[in-house]
Design an enzyme around this catalytic site. Structure first.
Site, PDB file in Angstrom:
ATOM      1  N   GLU A 538       0.808  -1.232   0.000  1.00  0.00           N
ATOM      2  CA  GLU A 538       0.000   0.000   0.000  1.00  0.00           C
ATOM      3  C   GLU A 538       0.841   1.282   0.000  1.00  0.00           C
ATOM      4  O   GLU A 538       0.584   2.209   0.770  1.00  0.00           O
ATOM      5  CB  GLU A 538      -0.959   0.002   1.200  1.00  0.00           C
ATOM      6  CG  GLU A 538      -2.007  -1.091   1.158  1.00  0.00           C
ATOM      7  CD  GLU A 538      -3.109  -0.814   0.139  1.00  0.00           C
ATOM      8  OE1 GLU A 538      -2.925   0.076  -0.703  1.00  0.00           O
ATOM      9  OE2 GLU A 538      -4.126  -1.505   0.185  1.00  0.00           O
ATOM     10  N   GLU A 635      -5.074 -10.068  -4.312  1.00  0.00           N
ATOM     11  CA  GLU A 635      -6.038 -10.220  -3.215  1.00  0.00           C
ATOM     12  C   GLU A 635      -7.433  -9.971  -3.770  1.00  0.00           C
ATOM     13  O   GLU A 635      -7.820  -8.825  -3.971  1.00  0.00           O
ATOM     14  CB  GLU A 635      -5.740  -9.226  -2.078  1.00  0.00           C
ATOM     15  CG  GLU A 635      -4.332  -9.327  -1.509  1.00  0.00           C
ATOM     16  CD  GLU A 635      -4.074  -8.304  -0.404  1.00  0.00           C
ATOM     17  OE1 GLU A 635      -5.056  -7.862   0.244  1.00  0.00           O
ATOM     18  OE2 GLU A 635      -2.902  -7.934  -0.199  1.00  0.00           O
TER      19      GLU A 635
END
EC number: 3.2.1.8
Length: 760
Positions: A538, A635
């Site tokens: 991230e 994901e």
């Protein structure tokens, strides 16, 4: 294991400087002395002393002295040792090893060039052995470790570089004679390999070319292939050659004996066909590349989800070999397994048929010159299927001959995809491994895995200096023993809320120290085990490390990780569900590149709500594809109580991603209701191990994207099919002779993959 030089000591602790100039406070041991190089374990590292910050100026001076002293000693010792080295022999399997040869034509030193090679060389004593002896031991160890398997095609690339002037001024005046003896020894090694059914190629390099290979951080053998590719105008970069499958690489470049001295012959030119080890044993077929014919390749296969054929009956001459079955698009629940859920092979075992074709060349339909792909009546799916057929499949032509190279007609051939080249994965968790249904579902459905939390920093080091990898090691061993590749997630996480509590309280100086320790510990622990690493999760949404340590910390994380484990692939990994986030990710990768970072891939999170917009997803993938990097959906999940909507969401993502040329894998973030981080409404498997509608849709897609082809050879001994990239089990049944098993690797490439199986 950490290596460093001792700079200072007291009664209980020592300060060492590592090779990358990090300063560590460690437990003192009896063998330590100031200036001595030592090895310490991760567990030996203790919390930095308050005095360490004040110590740094003194340490810097000591470090300079140690470095200068090291260079002097290295120069003296290195020159003495290397004066006796006159030749180098490289061995590329996947492990890449370089042997240093002295004037006695014995091994002076064996160098591991990658992590796999370190594993192979561990415990081997190769010094003072001949090249043939060393190659034999390396091959045997590689077989034990699974790098070489008799159940698949194997090729070993041997490269040599000799110093033709090495004997000048020394006692050894007859260097040319030594080189001749060396090549005789290499020939013996090649002969031994051939007798074992292993194909070899030998390439010669100059010492200057060897030096260039070192500068490019690539083995001599692969660098020689790169030079050959340039010579033949084959468009391959060094990075592509570093990572390519050797068998496919050599076929693509067309490596033969052109670069080999006249007295070194790597194969019997009259016996290039498969080496068969006997009925029901694996053999190594000849693999060649052909350019596509001018006519359009036929697509003669059809998909079915009804299961696989369990037997291989012989076909009579009146039967049509390779009949094509083309089912309609259905999502009926498949037959129940003993677990109560639908039983489906790993995303690796499809059901497909193909028609045998005449001769060797591209596949051509019997009755139609145009491609035929069954229509579903749904436009976006038909369009996706066209792309899938183009980018995920390749034509294969199998020829079956007898010991005299005469074609065998009516041999029954079955080709079953056993391991898909595309990555179909899932997140797994240690807390569910107690359930045999859980582990069975993983083994039956996935060829990749990622640990949900077990390799994250807050799990591995909950308190400063208290490091554990027990759960991660357990999961890795499960994956390794079941042939499942692993993504590492993640070394760091840029969001503050996901840091270990003790990390959030560190001052910048100590935080920088902790970052180094985490890199050394985590990447070092899993060196040679993880295929991928998400370096800093991230990065487009967080700034914990960047705000405290400056933007230079981001390139450092990537570069230092690669220094520790140069063979893993290092990814950026971000939640990207908007076009703006895709643009931000492209900008991030381009900035990292401008800072000298090599980014190996782009990971995309897809944690969706109750809908997945396939057009938006395609737009995101198109934007990211400008980076020319592999893209992984790392994901995926979608949360909605409507399981039919959840099924549509799953298909929207999987079919869109699978039909995009830049995507190489899809990893769902869990599957079982009981342990799914978003609960029942995101699962594909119910608590009682029955499939919900999303699970049934997933299994239907896996059945659709697998290949099983079967039929009989024609008068020329040929049988053809078009299949998904991956590893195949080929079974050839010859009336009156029995059944013969082979392994075929169908890799990405142009034209038809041709292979010949010789039946004794």
């Amino acid at each position: 294991m950490i290596v460093g030089k001792v700079l200072d000591m007291d009664e209980k602790t020592a300060i060492i400087m590592t090779d990358d100039f990090a300063f560590l406070n460690v437990v003192r041991t009896s063998e330590m002395a100031v200036g001595k190089k030592v090895k310490v374990l991760d567990s030996d590292i203790i919390k930095p002393k308050n005095s360490l910050r004040r110590y740094l100026p003194v340490a810097a001076v000591a470090a300079c002295f140690v470095i200068v002293l090291s260079f002097v000693l290295m120069f003296i010792n290195g020159n003495t040792a290397r004066k006796n080295i006159y030749a180098y022999v490289g061995i590329d399997i996947n492990p890449s090893i370089e042997l240093w040869i002295n004037y006695n034509n014995k091994i002076a030193e064996a160098k591991a060039l990658n992590g796999d090679a370190e594993t192979v060389l561990e415990g081997l004593e190769l010094k003072e052995k001949t090249v043939a002896e060393a190659v034999n031991e390396i091959v045997q160890k590689s077989m034990e470790l699974g790098f070489i398997s008799r159940e698949k095609e194997n090729i070993i690339l041997i490269s040599t570089a000799c110093d033709l002037k090495a004997g000048e001024g020394s006692e050894n005046k007859d260097v040319q004679n030594k080189i001749g003896q060396l090549f005789d020894d290499v020939n013996k090694a090649v002969s031994d390999l051939k007798n074992s059914g292993i194909t070899t190629r030998i390439l010669n390099l100059t010492l200057e070319e060897r030096e260039s290979s070192k500068e490019e951080n690539i083995s001599m053998g692969r660098y020689a292939v790169y030079l050959k590719a340039k010579e033949q105008n084959v468009n391959l970069t060094i990075d592509e050659i570093k990572d390519a499958d050797l068998l496919e690489l050599i076929a693509k470049v067309g490596i033969d004996n052109e670069n080999v001295p006249e007295d070194i012959v790597t194969e019997d030119k009259d016996n290039l066909d498969a080496i068969n080890t006997g009925p029901a044993e694996s053999a190594v077929p000849e693999v060649t590349e052909t350019l596509p014919a001018t006519s359009t390749p036929g697509r003669t296969e059809g998909n079915t989800a009804t299961g696989s054929v369990d037997s291989t009956p012989a076909l009579s001459k009146n039967e049509t070999p390779g009949k094509t079955e083309t089912p309609g698009r259905t999502f009926n629940t498949p037959a129940k397994s003993s677990l109560g859920q639908s039983s489906t092979p790993k995303p690796v075992s499809p059901v497909q048929t193909a028609t045998a074709t005449k001769g060797i060349g591209t596949l051509t339909p019997r009755n139609s010159p145009t491609p035929v792909i069954p229509s579903t009546g749904i436009q976006w799916i038909d369009q996706a299927n066209e792309r899938i057929n183009e980018i995920r499949k390749r034509n294969v032509q199998i020829k079956v001959v007898d010991s005299s190279n005469k074609p065998i007609e009516n041999a029954y051939v079955e080709a079953v995809l056993t391991n898909h080249a595309f990555g179909f994965g899932t997140a797994i968790t240690r807390r569910a491994m107690y359930d045999s249904n859980y582990t069975k579902f993983i083994k039956d459905h996935f060829n990749w895995a990622v640990f949900e939390n077990e390799s994250k920093w807050y799990t591995n080091e909950p308190s400063m200096g208290i490091i554990t990898y027990d759960d991660a090691d357990y999961l890795y061993e499960f994956c390794r023993s079941n042939g499942i590749k692993v993504r590492g997630h993640c070394i760091f996480w840029e969001a503050e809320e996901w840091q270990p509590a003790w990390v959030r309280s560190l001052d910048p100086f100590t935080l920088r120290f902790a970052v180094d320790n985490r890199l050394n510990s985590a990447v070092g622990h899993f060196k040679g085990k993880f295929e991928h690493w998400d370096v800093n999760n991230e990065m487009i949404h967080g700034n914990f490390f960047k705000s405290r340590l400056g933007e230079s910390i981001w390139p450092y994380m990537f570069n230092r990780a690669r220094e520790i484990d140069p063979n893993a692939k290092y990814f950026v990994n971000n939640n990207i569900t908007t076009l703006k986030e895709a643009d931000d990710c492209v900008a991030l990768v381009n900035w990292l590149r401008s800072q000298g970072v090599r980014v190996d891939g782009v990971g995309v999170h897809g944690h969706f709500g109750d809908s997945v917009d396939r057009n938006l997803l395609k737009g995101i993938l198109d934007k990211l594809s400008v980076l020319n990097l592999p893209i992984w959906i790392t994901e995926y999940d979608s949360v909605t109580p409507d399981e039919y909507r959840r099924a549509d969401n799953l298909e929207n993502l999987y079919r869109t991603a699978f039909s995009h040329p830049s995507v190489e894998g899809i990893v769902m973030w869990g599957f079982w209701e009981r342990v799914h981080w978003r609960g029942r409404d995101a699962s594909i498997v119910n608590d009682n191990w029955t499939l919900n509608e999303a699970g049934r849709r997933f299994e239907s897609l896996m059945n659709e994207w697998t290949t099983r082809a079967y039929g009989s050879t024609d008068g020329s001994g040929s049988f053809g099919f078009r299949g998904f990239y991956g590893t195949y089990r080929i079974t050839v049944t010859v009336p009156g002779k029995g059944k013969y098993n082979y392994t075929l690797n169908l890799n990405r490439g142009s034209g038809t993959l041709q292979t010949t199986y010789r039946i004794p």
